[in-house]
Design a protein around this motif. Structure first.
Motif, PDB file in Angstrom:
ATOM      1  N   PRO A  56      20.100   6.808  29.973  1.00  0.00           N
ATOM      2  CA  PRO A  56      19.621   8.347  30.175  1.00  0.00           C
ATOM      3  C   PRO A  56      18.841   8.524  31.206  1.00  0.00           C
ATOM      4  CG  PRO A  56      17.855   7.067  28.963  1.00  0.00           C
ATOM      5  CD  PRO A  56      19.090   6.171  29.093  1.00  0.00           C
ATOM      6  N   ALA A  57      19.044   7.986  32.291  1.00  0.00           N
ATOM      7  CA  ALA A  57      18.750   8.243  33.832  1.00  0.00           C
ATOM      8  C   ALA A  57      19.783   9.085  34.291  1.00  0.00           C
ATOM      9  CB  ALA A  57      18.388   7.058  34.586  1.00  0.00           C
ATOM     10  N   CYS A  58      20.059  10.238  33.688  1.00  0.00           N
ATOM     11  CA  CYS A  58      21.054  11.059  34.151  1.00  0.00           C
ATOM     12  C   CYS A  58      20.626  12.654  33.669  1.00  0.00           C
ATOM     13  CB  CYS A  58      22.448  10.807  33.348  1.00  0.00           C
ATOM     14  SG  CYS A  58      22.102  11.127  31.692  1.00  0.00           S
ATOM     15  N   PHE A  59      21.516  13.383  33.793  1.00  0.00           N
ATOM     16  CA  PHE A  59      21.242  14.853  33.665  1.00  0.00           C
ATOM     17  C   PHE A  59      21.823  15.289  32.482  1.00  0.00           C
ATOM     18  CE2 PHE A  59      22.084  14.526  38.305  1.00  0.00           C
ATOM     19  CZ  PHE A  59      20.577  14.216  38.602  1.00  0.00           C
ATOM     20  N   GLY A  60      22.454  14.652  31.664  1.00  0.00           N
ATOM     21  CA  GLY A  60      22.955  15.275  30.376  1.00  0.00           C
ATOM     22  C   GLY A  60      24.594  14.650  29.966  1.00  0.00           C
ATOM     23  N   THR A  61      24.748  15.009  28.809  1.00  0.00           N
ATOM     24  CA  THR A  61      26.034  14.407  28.111  1.00  0.00           C
ATOM     25  C   THR A  61      26.765  15.510  27.376  1.00  0.00           C
ATOM     26  OG1 THR A  61      24.901  13.773  26.095  1.00  0.00           O
ATOM     27  CG2 THR A  61      25.236  12.068  27.865  1.00  0.00           C
ATOM     28  N   SER A  62      26.520  17.021  27.673  1.00  0.00           N
ATOM     29  CA  SER A  62      27.193  17.938  26.926  1.00  0.00           C
ATOM     30  C   SER A  62      28.693  17.975  27.027  1.00  0.00           C
ATOM     31  CB  SER A  62      26.287  19.280  26.923  1.00  0.00           C
ATOM     32  OG  SER A  62      26.300  19.631  28.394  1.00  0.00           O
ATOM     33  N   TRP A  63      29.079  17.710  28.276  1.00  0.00           N
ATOM     34  CA  TRP A  63      30.305  17.857  28.655  1.00  0.00           C
ATOM     35  C   TRP A  63      31.208  16.644  28.908  1.00  0.00           C
ATOM     36  CZ3 TRP A  63      33.090  21.491  32.518  1.00  0.00           C
ATOM     37  CH2 TRP A  63      33.418  22.815  31.945  1.00  0.00           C
ATOM     38  N   CYS A  64      30.692  15.672  28.509  1.00  0.00           N
ATOM     39  CA  CYS A  64      31.340  14.065  28.432  1.00  0.00           C
ATOM     40  C   CYS A  64      32.494  14.247  27.789  1.00  0.00           C
ATOM     41  CB  CYS A  64      30.376  13.348  27.754  1.00  0.00           C
ATOM     42  SG  CYS A  64      28.967  12.482  29.041  1.00  0.00           S
ATOM     43  N   ARG A  65      32.951  14.872  26.472  1.00  0.00           N
ATOM     44  CA  ARG A  65      34.028  15.009  25.938  1.00  0.00           C
ATOM     45  C   ARG A  65      35.011  15.643  26.730  1.00  0.00           C
ATOM     46  NH1 ARG A  65      34.282  16.642  19.707  1.00  0.00           N
ATOM     47  NH2 ARG A  65      33.365  14.825  19.797  1.00  0.00           N
ATOM     48  N   ALA A 139      14.488   0.241  32.039  1.00  0.00           N
ATOM     49  CA  ALA A 139      13.353   0.611  32.768  1.00  0.00           C
ATOM     50  C   ALA A 139      13.224   2.192  32.235  1.00  0.00           C
ATOM     51  CB  ALA A 139      13.730   0.700  34.238  1.00  0.00           C
ATOM     52  N   MET A 140      13.967   2.880  32.202  1.00  0.00           N
ATOM     53  CA  MET A 140      13.593   4.316  31.749  1.00  0.00           C
ATOM     54  C   MET A 140      12.746   4.381  30.640  1.00  0.00           C
ATOM     55  SD  MET A 140      14.556   7.105  33.349  1.00  0.00           S
ATOM     56  CE  MET A 140      14.886   8.273  32.353  1.00  0.00           C
ATOM     57  N   TYR A 141      12.664   3.430  29.867  1.00  0.00           N
ATOM     58  CA  TYR A 141      11.701   3.392  28.699  1.00  0.00           C
ATOM     59  C   TYR A 141      10.196   2.956  28.921  1.00  0.00           C
ATOM     60  CZ  TYR A 141      15.827   4.408  25.604  1.00  0.00           C
ATOM     61  OH  TYR A 141      16.817   5.063  25.080  1.00  0.00           O
ATOM     62  N   LYS A 142      10.210   2.635  30.100  1.00  0.00           N
ATOM     63  CA  LYS A 142       8.809   1.985  30.603  1.00  0.00           C
ATOM     64  C   LYS A 142       8.250   3.192  31.422  1.00  0.00           C
ATOM     65  CE  LYS A 142      10.234  -2.886  30.146  1.00  0.00           C
ATOM     66  NZ  LYS A 142      10.294  -4.026  30.670  1.00  0.00           N
ATOM     67  N   THR A 143       8.954   4.281  31.962  1.00  0.00           N
ATOM     68  CA  THR A 143       8.284   5.475  32.659  1.00  0.00           C
ATOM     69  C   THR A 143       7.851   6.358  31.975  1.00  0.00           C
ATOM     70  OG1 THR A 143      10.310   6.408  32.815  1.00  0.00           O
ATOM     71  CG2 THR A 143      10.489   4.863  34.355  1.00  0.00           C
ATOM     72  N   GLU A 144       7.000   7.506  32.796  1.00  0.00           N
ATOM     73  CA  GLU A 144       6.507   8.673  32.158  1.00  0.00           C
ATOM     74  C   GLU A 144       7.441   9.412  31.454  1.00  0.00           C
ATOM     75  OE1 GLU A 144       6.960   9.544  36.729  1.00  0.00           O
ATOM     76  OE2 GLU A 144       6.924   7.885  35.328  1.00  0.00           O
ATOM     77  N   PHE A 145       8.804   9.160  31.716  1.00  0.00           N
ATOM     78  CA  PHE A 145       9.729  10.074  31.042  1.00  0.00           C
ATOM     79  C   PHE A 145       9.964   9.598  29.587  1.00  0.00           C
ATOM     80  CE2 PHE A 145      11.980   9.681  35.487  1.00  0.00           C
ATOM     81  CZ  PHE A 145      11.185  10.831  35.843  1.00  0.00           C
ATOM     82  N   LYS A 194       9.577  17.451  19.897  1.00  0.00           N
ATOM     83  CA  LYS A 194       9.798  16.680  18.539  1.00  0.00           C
ATOM     84  C   LYS A 194      11.393  16.923  18.261  1.00  0.00           C
ATOM     85  CE  LYS A 194       7.879  19.090  14.952  1.00  0.00           C
ATOM     86  NZ  LYS A 194       6.860  19.049  13.813  1.00  0.00           N
ATOM     87  N   ASN A 195      11.901  18.034  18.414  1.00  0.00           N
ATOM     88  CA  ASN A 195      13.160  18.137  18.137  1.00  0.00           C
ATOM     89  C   ASN A 195      14.290  17.577  18.920  1.00  0.00           C
ATOM     90  OD1 ASN A 195      12.192  19.380  15.635  1.00  0.00           O
ATOM     91  ND2 ASN A 195      12.262  21.793  16.617  1.00  0.00           N
ATOM     92  N   LEU A 196      13.914  17.161  19.966  1.00  0.00           N
ATOM     93  CA  LEU A 196      14.842  16.417  21.044  1.00  0.00           C
ATOM     94  C   LEU A 196      14.848  14.943  20.747  1.00  0.00           C
ATOM     95  CD1 LEU A 196      13.926  18.172  24.322  1.00  0.00           C
ATOM     96  CD2 LEU A 196      16.023  18.867  22.683  1.00  0.00           C
ATOM     97  N   LYS A 197      15.986  14.412  20.856  1.00  0.00           N
ATOM     98  CA  LYS A 197      16.128  12.945  20.704  1.00  0.00           C
ATOM     99  C   LYS A 197      15.470  12.268  21.939  1.00  0.00           C
ATOM    100  CE  LYS A 197      20.665  13.196  18.504  1.00  0.00           C
ATOM    101  NZ  LYS A 197      22.146  12.981  18.747  1.00  0.00           N
ATOM    102  N   ASP A 198      14.964  10.900  21.881  1.00  0.00           N
ATOM    103  CA  ASP A 198      14.525  10.432  22.988  1.00  0.00           C
ATOM    104  C   ASP A 198      15.270  10.433  24.164  1.00  0.00           C
ATOM    105  OD1 ASP A 198      12.366   9.671  21.285  1.00  0.00           O
ATOM    106  OD2 ASP A 198      13.077   7.545  20.993  1.00  0.00           O
ATOM    107  N   THR A 199      16.533  10.184  24.094  1.00  0.00           N
ATOM    108  CA  THR A 199      17.404  10.279  25.496  1.00  0.00           C
ATOM    109  C   THR A 199      17.560  11.844  25.875  1.00  0.00           C
ATOM    110  OG1 THR A 199      19.360  10.782  23.790  1.00  0.00           O
ATOM    111  CG2 THR A 199      18.815   8.301  24.657  1.00  0.00           C
TER     112      THR A 199
END
Length: 443
Positions: A56-65, A139-145, A194-199
């Motif tokens: 999840p150290a990225c900008f999104g996945t909506s267009w990945c398909r 590492a992302m799971y240990k940051t302020e993000f 809270k309606n957003l997933k962690d990622t």
């Protein structure tokens, strides 16, 4: 002696052109194998190339398909990787295809240079492990993000203030708007974190901190009349936006009537971003000819680089009433030896209700004699027709808008300049229509 100087410079210029062509030829020969491979392979389906492996150290996945299905592909020159050395900003032109709609041109952005992207990786690792290299995903799971988790109901100003220009002085109303309009989630429409997933939360916060341009485009969309390029989606660290047209610089030597119309639109944009029904003031902190583009069909001017946009909530300012909040703020003109430079105080932009910054930025960096870009001076309205130059009104308004002599002079000059350009543009349109009608009658 001096008259031979142009000849010598001309020879030097021709020699440099020859050397450049030879250099490119050598590069092409050395990369012949890679050249053919580049044309055969669609690298936008490669997870590592688009940095999908870093989510999840990225900008999104909506267009990945769409990326993985091969619906997005680089245009010719974009496929040649050895040319990336010249593409410092990591901006590419591509074709996007839908079975029923055909193909259309889009713009792909990594939102930063390779160095800037490497630096954000190092910062994430250092904050999480103290070392510059690490497993980025862990590492992302240990940051302020990640600390702003599902237990946090709202994204609040105290958490993200100062992370980027967009949130230099955020109000709760602005942050609710950003979260509610976040496009990289299937359940958009709610301002509750809270309606957003962690990622999804981590991706939103990373975008907000690294380069908030996608969030500006989502929060103030073109579909609602805002003068920004349309956001399409993201996959990994590749963001797709709608292709607008040629950059504004391409019209620097366009016919006078065209340049007047573009100048009028630029002043209209400055007004819209400063005063609108939503009471959000969007201040452009980076104004240059490259940051605007012109639609090929409608001739509409659009902002295509929205990384450096500071948003101030006028309602919040009126409510908080900081010192001098109701005193008009005048941006100060300063001589500069660089291109497209501006003088501004972010603190003033955040604490005043009435500010002339956008007028100042457009007049100084795009329209007036003080505008410099790519070695030229004179601005978009250079070399006006003789009758307009003789009249002197245009020059006087541009000077007052850029370097005012009266107190609050820029506010009045910007208003009068918009009206003057509107009259010139209308007169040009009327003249063109009359000429067209006359040609039809003659025919």
């Amino acid at each position: 002696m001096l008259r031979f100087l142009p000849l010598k410079l001309g020879r030097l210029y021709r020699c440099l052109k020859v050397l450049l062509v030879l250099g490119l030829s050598v590069i092409l020969l050395m990369n012949t194998h890679n050249l053919f491979a580049s044309f055969q392979k669609n690298e936008l389906t490669d997870r590592r190339f688009i940095n999908l492996n870093k989510c999840p150290a990225c900008f999104g996945t909506s267009w990945c398909r769409k990326f993985m299905n091969g619906q997005v592909s680089f245009e010719t020159w974009g496929r040649l990787r050895f040319l990336d050395v010249f593409n410092v900003k990591n901006v590419y032109f591509a074709q996007y295809g839908e079975p029923r709609e055909g193909t259309r041109r889009v713009v792909l952005k990594r939102l930063g240079s390779n160095q800037e992207l490497a630096e954000i990786d190092q910062k994430i690792c250092k904050r999480a492990t103290g070392r510059p290299r690490c497993d980025l995903i862990q590492a992302m799971y240990k940051t302020e993000f990640a600390r702003i988790n599902g237990d946090v109901r709202l994204l609040t100003p105290g958490v993200v203030e100062g992370w980027s220009d967009l949130v230099h002085c955020p109000s709760q109303r602005l942050l609710d708007r950003v979260v509610r309009r976040y496009a990289e989630t299937k359940d958009s429409g709610s301002f509750l974190l809270k309606n957003l997933k962690d990622t999804e939360r981590m991706q939103l916060l990373m975008t907000l901190a690294f380069n908030p341009e996608p969030l500006v485009l989502q929060s103030f969309p073109s579909d609602e009349g805002w003068p920004f390029a349309k956001y399409l989606g993201a996959c990994g660290r590749m963001v797709a936006v709608n292709y607008v047209g040629e950059e504004l610089w391409s019209f620097y030597n366009a016919p006078w009537e065209k340049r007047v119309d573009l100048a009028r639109q630029l002043m209209d944009i400055a007004e819209q971003l400063t005063n609108n029904d939503f009471d959000f003031a969007l201040y452009l902190l980076d104004v240059s000819f490259d940051n605007f583009a012109v639609g090929p069909r409608d001739g509409k001017v659009i902002i295509v680089d929205a990384e450096n946009v500071l948003v101030a909530d006028k309602r919040q300012i009126k409510q908080d009433k900081p010192e001098n909040y109701d005193v008009w703020y005048e941006s100060r003109f300063e001589e500069c030896d660089r291109e497209a430079c501006l003088s501004f105080s972010k603190e003033a932009l955040c604490s005043r209700v009435t500010v002339d910054h956008n007028y100042y930025a457009v007049c100084q960096n795009l329209l007036s004699q003080y505008a410099t870009w790519r070695g030229t001076t004179g601005g978009l309205l250079h070399d006006p027709p003789a009758h307009i130059a003789k009249d002197g009104q245009l020059e006087a308004l541009l000077d007052e808008c850029t370097k005012p002599k009266k107190r609050y002079g820029r506010f009045q000059a910007a208003k009068e300049l918009r009206e003057y350009l509107t009259r010139l543009s209308a007169a040009s349109s009327s003249a063109m229509a009359s000429n067209a009608a006359w040609k039809v009658e003659v025919a």
